[in-house]
Design a protein around this motif. Structure first.
Motif, PDB file in Angstrom:
ATOM      1  N   ARG A 123       0.807  -1.223   0.000  1.00  0.00           N
ATOM      2  CA  ARG A 123       0.000   0.000   0.000  1.00  0.00           C
ATOM      3  C   ARG A 123       0.836   1.267   0.000  1.00  0.00           C
ATOM      4  O   ARG A 123       0.395   2.302  -0.471  1.00  0.00           O
ATOM      5  CB  ARG A 123      -0.935  -0.001   1.194  1.00  0.00           C
ATOM      6  CG  ARG A 123      -1.908  -1.142   1.069  1.00  0.00           C
ATOM      7  CD  ARG A 123      -2.990  -1.083   2.071  1.00  0.00           C
ATOM      8  NE  ARG A 123      -3.959  -2.123   1.741  1.00  0.00           N
ATOM      9  CZ  ARG A 123      -5.012  -2.411   2.470  1.00  0.00           C
ATOM     10  NH1 ARG A 123      -5.244  -1.724   3.562  1.00  0.00           N
ATOM     11  NH2 ARG A 123      -5.828  -3.352   2.100  1.00  0.00           N
ATOM     12  N   LEU A 124       2.036   1.191   0.543  1.00  0.00           N
ATOM     13  CA  LEU A 124       2.897   2.378   0.496  1.00  0.00           C
ATOM     14  C   LEU A 124       3.894   2.269  -0.655  1.00  0.00           C
ATOM     15  O   LEU A 124       4.799   3.088  -0.782  1.00  0.00           O
ATOM     16  CB  LEU A 124       3.628   2.560   1.826  1.00  0.00           C
ATOM     17  CG  LEU A 124       2.737   2.858   3.045  1.00  0.00           C
ATOM     18  CD1 LEU A 124       3.570   2.980   4.307  1.00  0.00           C
ATOM     19  CD2 LEU A 124       1.927   4.133   2.828  1.00  0.00           C
ATOM     20  N   GLN A 125       3.735   1.245  -1.472  1.00  0.00           N
ATOM     21  CA  GLN A 125       4.612   1.037  -2.625  1.00  0.00           C
ATOM     22  C   GLN A 125       6.074   1.053  -2.219  1.00  0.00           C
ATOM     23  O   GLN A 125       6.886   1.822  -2.721  1.00  0.00           O
ATOM     24  CB  GLN A 125       4.332   2.092  -3.699  1.00  0.00           C
ATOM     25  CG  GLN A 125       2.874   2.054  -4.147  1.00  0.00           C
ATOM     26  CD  GLN A 125       2.559   3.107  -5.184  1.00  0.00           C
ATOM     27  OE1 GLN A 125       3.443   3.653  -5.816  1.00  0.00           O
ATOM     28  NE2 GLN A 125       1.277   3.384  -5.365  1.00  0.00           N
ATOM     29  N   LEU A 126       6.396   0.167  -1.291  1.00  0.00           N
ATOM     30  CA  LEU A 126       7.767   0.099  -0.786  1.00  0.00           C
ATOM     31  C   LEU A 126       8.474  -1.187  -1.221  1.00  0.00           C
ATOM     32  O   LEU A 126       9.387  -1.664  -0.549  1.00  0.00           O
ATOM     33  CB  LEU A 126       7.757   0.185   0.748  1.00  0.00           C
ATOM     34  CG  LEU A 126       7.539   1.584   1.333  1.00  0.00           C
ATOM     35  CD1 LEU A 126       7.244   1.510   2.826  1.00  0.00           C
ATOM     36  CD2 LEU A 126       8.748   2.476   1.074  1.00  0.00           C
ATOM     37  N   ALA A 127       8.040  -1.736  -2.373  1.00  0.00           N
ATOM     38  CA  ALA A 127       8.589  -3.019  -2.802  1.00  0.00           C
ATOM     39  C   ALA A 127      10.113  -2.977  -2.933  1.00  0.00           C
ATOM     40  O   ALA A 127      10.791  -3.973  -2.702  1.00  0.00           O
ATOM     41  CB  ALA A 127       7.950  -3.445  -4.113  1.00  0.00           C
ATOM     42  N   ASP A 128      10.655  -1.812  -3.286  1.00  0.00           N
ATOM     43  CA  ASP A 128      12.101  -1.735  -3.472  1.00  0.00           C
ATOM     44  C   ASP A 128      12.836  -1.244  -2.226  1.00  0.00           C
ATOM     45  O   ASP A 128      14.047  -1.073  -2.247  1.00  0.00           O
ATOM     46  CB  ASP A 128      12.439  -0.809  -4.648  1.00  0.00           C
ATOM     47  CG  ASP A 128      11.884  -1.372  -5.952  1.00  0.00           C
ATOM     48  OD1 ASP A 128      11.821  -2.620  -6.062  1.00  0.00           O
ATOM     49  OD2 ASP A 128      11.489  -0.580  -6.832  1.00  0.00           O
ATOM     50  N   ALA A 129      12.080  -0.990  -1.169  1.00  0.00           N
ATOM     51  CA  ALA A 129      12.727  -0.486   0.048  1.00  0.00           C
ATOM     52  C   ALA A 129      13.504  -1.603   0.734  1.00  0.00           C
ATOM     53  O   ALA A 129      13.149  -2.766   0.642  1.00  0.00           O
ATOM     54  CB  ALA A 129      11.682   0.064   1.003  1.00  0.00           C
ATOM     55  N   ARG A 130      14.578  -1.212   1.407  1.00  0.00           N
ATOM     56  CA  ARG A 130      15.313  -2.219   2.166  1.00  0.00           C
ATOM     57  C   ARG A 130      14.569  -2.467   3.476  1.00  0.00           C
ATOM     58  O   ARG A 130      14.107  -1.539   4.125  1.00  0.00           O
ATOM     59  CB  ARG A 130      16.733  -1.722   2.432  1.00  0.00           C
ATOM     60  CG  ARG A 130      17.561  -2.782   3.061  1.00  0.00           C
ATOM     61  CD  ARG A 130      19.032  -2.580   2.809  1.00  0.00           C
ATOM     62  NE  ARG A 130      19.728  -3.165   3.956  1.00  0.00           N
ATOM     63  CZ  ARG A 130      20.908  -2.786   4.361  1.00  0.00           C
ATOM     64  NH1 ARG A 130      21.546  -1.812   3.738  1.00  0.00           N
ATOM     65  NH2 ARG A 130      21.470  -3.375   5.396  1.00  0.00           N
ATOM     66  N   LEU A 131      14.467  -3.750   3.814  1.00  0.00           N
ATOM     67  CA  LEU A 131      13.745  -4.131   5.029  1.00  0.00           C
ATOM     68  C   LEU A 131      14.735  -4.287   6.185  1.00  0.00           C
ATOM     69  O   LEU A 131      15.730  -5.000   6.077  1.00  0.00           O
ATOM     70  CB  LEU A 131      13.018  -5.448   4.779  1.00  0.00           C
ATOM     71  CG  LEU A 131      12.315  -6.075   5.979  1.00  0.00           C
ATOM     72  CD1 LEU A 131      11.147  -5.222   6.445  1.00  0.00           C
ATOM     73  CD2 LEU A 131      11.838  -7.489   5.625  1.00  0.00           C
ATOM     74  N   PHE A 132      14.469  -3.597   7.271  1.00  0.00           N
ATOM     75  CA  PHE A 132      15.291  -3.751   8.470  1.00  0.00           C
ATOM     76  C   PHE A 132      14.421  -4.330   9.578  1.00  0.00           C
ATOM     77  O   PHE A 132      13.425  -3.725   9.961  1.00  0.00           O
ATOM     78  CB  PHE A 132      15.833  -2.401   8.948  1.00  0.00           C
ATOM     79  CG  PHE A 132      16.813  -1.771   8.005  1.00  0.00           C
ATOM     80  CD1 PHE A 132      18.165  -2.042   8.110  1.00  0.00           C
ATOM     81  CD2 PHE A 132      16.379  -0.901   7.012  1.00  0.00           C
ATOM     82  CE1 PHE A 132      19.076  -1.456   7.242  1.00  0.00           C
ATOM     83  CE2 PHE A 132      17.277  -0.308   6.141  1.00  0.00           C
ATOM     84  CZ  PHE A 132      18.634  -0.583   6.252  1.00  0.00           C
ATOM     85  N   VAL A 133      14.760  -5.485  10.040  1.00  0.00           N
ATOM     86  CA  VAL A 133      14.010  -6.069  11.147  1.00  0.00           C
ATOM     87  C   VAL A 133      14.937  -6.131  12.354  1.00  0.00           C
ATOM     88  O   VAL A 133      15.875  -6.920  12.391  1.00  0.00           O
ATOM     89  CB  VAL A 133      13.494  -7.475  10.812  1.00  0.00           C
ATOM     90  CG1 VAL A 133      12.614  -7.996  11.947  1.00  0.00           C
ATOM     91  CG2 VAL A 133      12.713  -7.453   9.514  1.00  0.00           C
ATOM     92  N   ALA A 134      14.695  -5.259  13.301  1.00  0.00           N
ATOM     93  CA  ALA A 134      15.532  -5.257  14.498  1.00  0.00           C
ATOM     94  C   ALA A 134      15.098  -6.402  15.392  1.00  0.00           C
ATOM     95  O   ALA A 134      14.000  -6.929  15.250  1.00  0.00           O
ATOM     96  CB  ALA A 134      15.367  -3.932  15.226  1.00  0.00           C
ATOM     97  N   SER A 135      15.952  -6.784  16.302  1.00  0.00           N
ATOM     98  CA  SER A 135      15.540  -7.802  17.266  1.00  0.00           C
ATOM     99  C   SER A 135      14.360  -7.259  18.052  1.00  0.00           C
ATOM    100  O   SER A 135      14.306  -6.077  18.379  1.00  0.00           O
ATOM    101  CB  SER A 135      16.671  -8.134  18.229  1.00  0.00           C
ATOM    102  OG  SER A 135      16.133  -8.865  19.315  1.00  0.00           O
TER     103      SER A 135
END
Ligand code: ADP
Ligand code: ZN
Length: 628
Positions: A201-213
């Motif tokens: 929905r925010l069109q972030l398909a190319d964004a890098r995903l950061f998953v913190a602990s």
């Protein structure tokens, strides 16, 4: 030498100079570097993990590099004021635009925005999407002064999440109109469904995903079975959190009012908060919670989102939350400052029955209900667990870990018992009810029959004649309740309607056949009163307080009094001026020069300049009275 080393690392320099912090936490560093360089990002970080810094540091860096303003989308008007106030204290030009401003004020902010001097502008999504505001952004963008969009509480865009906000759907327009401006979305709510929604929905398909602990190591998790919950809560508050600020969550408005009134009668400073209260009262209570010490807020889940008070020492649940995401977000409001904090919950069979019923009777479609039931089951499994709570919580968010040593089960391993046979007895008793007269009954009657109690109801229905009458006399009532909760949690038993009448599900057969082994925790024994009236159960260790000796405690007190005055003058919560942790460090270390003071965590350049001399005076004054 030094200056060159700092220049080489602008992010570290901003962190130190502006915020007064020495090191980034966990994933912050990587996120900051990626966004400062113009990358898009989706950031999943637990509440209290330090999300704000992830966009504030790049915003400052990029503004220094001449790229203009960072626009922060935030759903909560109440919060913007304090956030901008905090930036102001740090010497960072920031402002907010929302409906609380009058026309003149709004125009002043717009002028500041258009001049390019603002580093951060906070605004609600509905404001951002007005033609007027979009036109201003166009103009900034044409001049190369639109630096970054930071979309906070990004889970609000998802209908699967629990805070869906229609206005968030419009935010995809930002990408369409300003494709070259980097965007980051931040949230603490992380299940896969919501995550996918945010990306789409925010069109972030190319964004890098950061998953913190998702670990919050300073929070101690405790889940107890209800047994006079008010008394349990009071003991928790008195023994472990005397004088601390915290939140007590209840499910209904009525229970909030009653609990707050009762705690007040018991001598605590407790305030109610729920959507049924007048907006003015709500604001006043929230303000007191943020600005005064030691307030207990008794609230429905209407309270909490966007409350970033760092020194909330406990979050207590008197009712079961909806699911693990909600539990984690609510408990995550404790201990943002990193000091020891408690997440405490009391729950019982009635909670399970209630939550089930709310799902069953809800308006939602069958798919959604099924999802809600699965999520509730996961929470029940957590509550009934006899192994490390944190390992289970983190596993739910997809993280492997080892037993934490800081939850009730780790600190005090519960005994377990094999309930396989008891479960079979309970289910076959329900089956007999069915055969006998087709009637359905709730847990109370079932347990009476199993334990062979001759009640009026037993007589009325002739249940003393059932083959299952009295077959479970050896199992205590509390244990039976835990068996039934577990059977409901595992889906072998259904509790329906207002009375929670019990019915077998298709999978009950597996239990009756003995295919399902049940290992349950032995319900904690209710503490017995001794002759002196004290309970025999030792009070659990209080989390270690800030280690201050008497003299340092006096200095800490003097610093807090000084801070309260500054906060009042600036109309801001005290923690915006300095965190407790910073004041405690000052009291302990006794810096005697501005240079030494600059070494305290949380003392940046602006605060040193504004308050340094006064703090040194307060410290010197407190030490001299000390020696008298
Ligand atoms: P979130 O928005 O993720 O819930 P916040 O951004 O409010 O968390 O940060 C939680 C607290 O931790 C804040 O009081 C913040 O000042 C502090 N904090 C964040 N990052 C750091 C850091 N690197 N060093 C010291 N304190 C930090
Ligand atoms: Zn543990």
């Amino acid at each position: 030498m030094n200056a060159i080393a700092l220049d080489a690392d602008p992010a570290q320099q901003v962190l130190h100079e502006v915020f007064g912090y020495t090191a980034f936490r966990g994933a912050q560093r990587e996120i900051v570097d990626h966004v400062a360089a113009g990358g898009d990002a989706l950031v999943l970080m637990p509440t209290g993990g330090g999300k704000s810094l992830c966009y504030q540091v790049p915003a400052i860096q990029r503004h220094r590099a001449g790229r203009g303003v960072t626009v922060v989308v935030s759903p909560l008007i109440a919060l913007m004021h304090d956030q901008v106030g905090a930036l102001d204290e740090l010497g960072v030009p920031a402002a907010f635009l929302n409906s609380s401003l009058d026309g003149d004020e709004a125009r002043r902010v717009e002028r500041e925005l258009m001049s390019g001097q603002l580093v951060l502008l906070y605004a609600a999504p509905e404001r951002i999407l007005t033609p007027r505001f979009l036109a201003m952004l166009e103009s900034l963008n044409e001049r190369g002064l639109l630096s970054l969009f930071a979309i906070d509480e990004a889970h609000c865009v998802s209908q699967w999440g629990h805070d869906f906000r229609e206005e968030y759907l419009g935010l995809s327009a930002l990408h369409e109109r300003f494709p070259a401006v980097p965007r980051m979305a931040l949230t603490a709510t992380a299940d896969d469904h919501t995550r996918a929604d945010i990306v789409e929905r925010l069109q972030l398909a190319d964004a890098r995903l950061f998953v913190a602990s998702f670990d919050r190591p300073n929070i101690r998790y405790t889940i107890v079975e209800k047994d006079e919950p008010r008394r349990q809560l009071l003991r928790f508050l008195r023994d472990e959190h005397d004088g601390d600020a915290g939140i007590v969550y209840c499910q209904s408005r009525k229970k909030v009012d009653e609990t707050a009134a009762w705690l007040s009668d018991e001598g605590l400073t407790a305030l109610p908060y729920h959507a049924g209260l007048d907006a003015g009262v709500r604001r006043k209570h929230q303000d007191r919670f943020l600005r005064e010490d030691g307030i207990v807020m008794v609230a429905t889940i209407a309270f909490g989102m966007g409350i970033d008070k760092p020194d909330v020492r406990f979050v207590a649940h008197l009712d079961l939350p909806k699911n693990i995401e909600a539990y984690y977000q609510e408990t995550g409001r404790a201990g943002r400052d990193g000091l020891p904090a408690d997440a405490w919950m009391a729950y019982g069979l009635a909670d399970v029955v209630n939550q089930r019923r709310m799902i069953d009777e809800g308006e939602a479609g069958e798919d959604f209900k099924r999802l809600q039931r699965t999520k509730l089951d996961a929470l029940l499994a957590l509550a009934e667990a006899h192994d490390c709570r944190r390992v289970r919580l983190l596993a739910y968010f997809g993280e492997d870990s080892t037993p934490c040593g800081n939850c009730d089960n780790c600190l005090n391993a519960p005994a377990t018992w094999d309930a396989t046979e008891a479960a079979r007895k309970a289910l076959s008793c329900i089956y007999r009810f069915h055969q006998h007269g087709g009637q359905r009954f709730g847990a109370g009657h079932l347990i009476d029959v199993l334990r062979g109690k001759a009640t009026d109801k037993v007589a009325q229905y002739g249940h003393a004649g059932l083959s299952t009458f009295g077959i479970g006399a050896d199992v205590a009532e509390a244990q039976w309740r835990s068996v039934l909760r577990q059977l409901i949690a595992l889906g072998h038993l259904r509790a329906d309607g207002e009375y929670g009448t019990l019915a077998l599900t298709a999978s009950a057969r597996e239990v009756l056949r003995g295919d399902v082994q049940l290992l349950l925790r032995v319900p904690a024994e209710a503490p017995r009163r001794t002759k002196t009236g004290r309970t025999t159960r030792p009070a659990r260790d209080k989390p270690p307080p800030l280690p201050l000796d008497d003299a340092a405690t006096a200095r800490f007190g003097a610093l807090k009094a000084w801070r309260a005055e500054v906060a009042r003058e600036h109309n801001l919560p005290a923690y915006v001026v300095f965190h407790d942790a910073s004041l405690a460090e000052m009291a302990r270390e006794q810096p005697d020069s501005l240079d030494a003071l600059a070494g305290i965590s949380g003392v940046g350049a602006k605060k040193l300049e504004a308050y340094g001399a006064e703090i040194l005076r307060v410290l010197a004054g407190a030490s001299s009275t000390d020696q008298d």
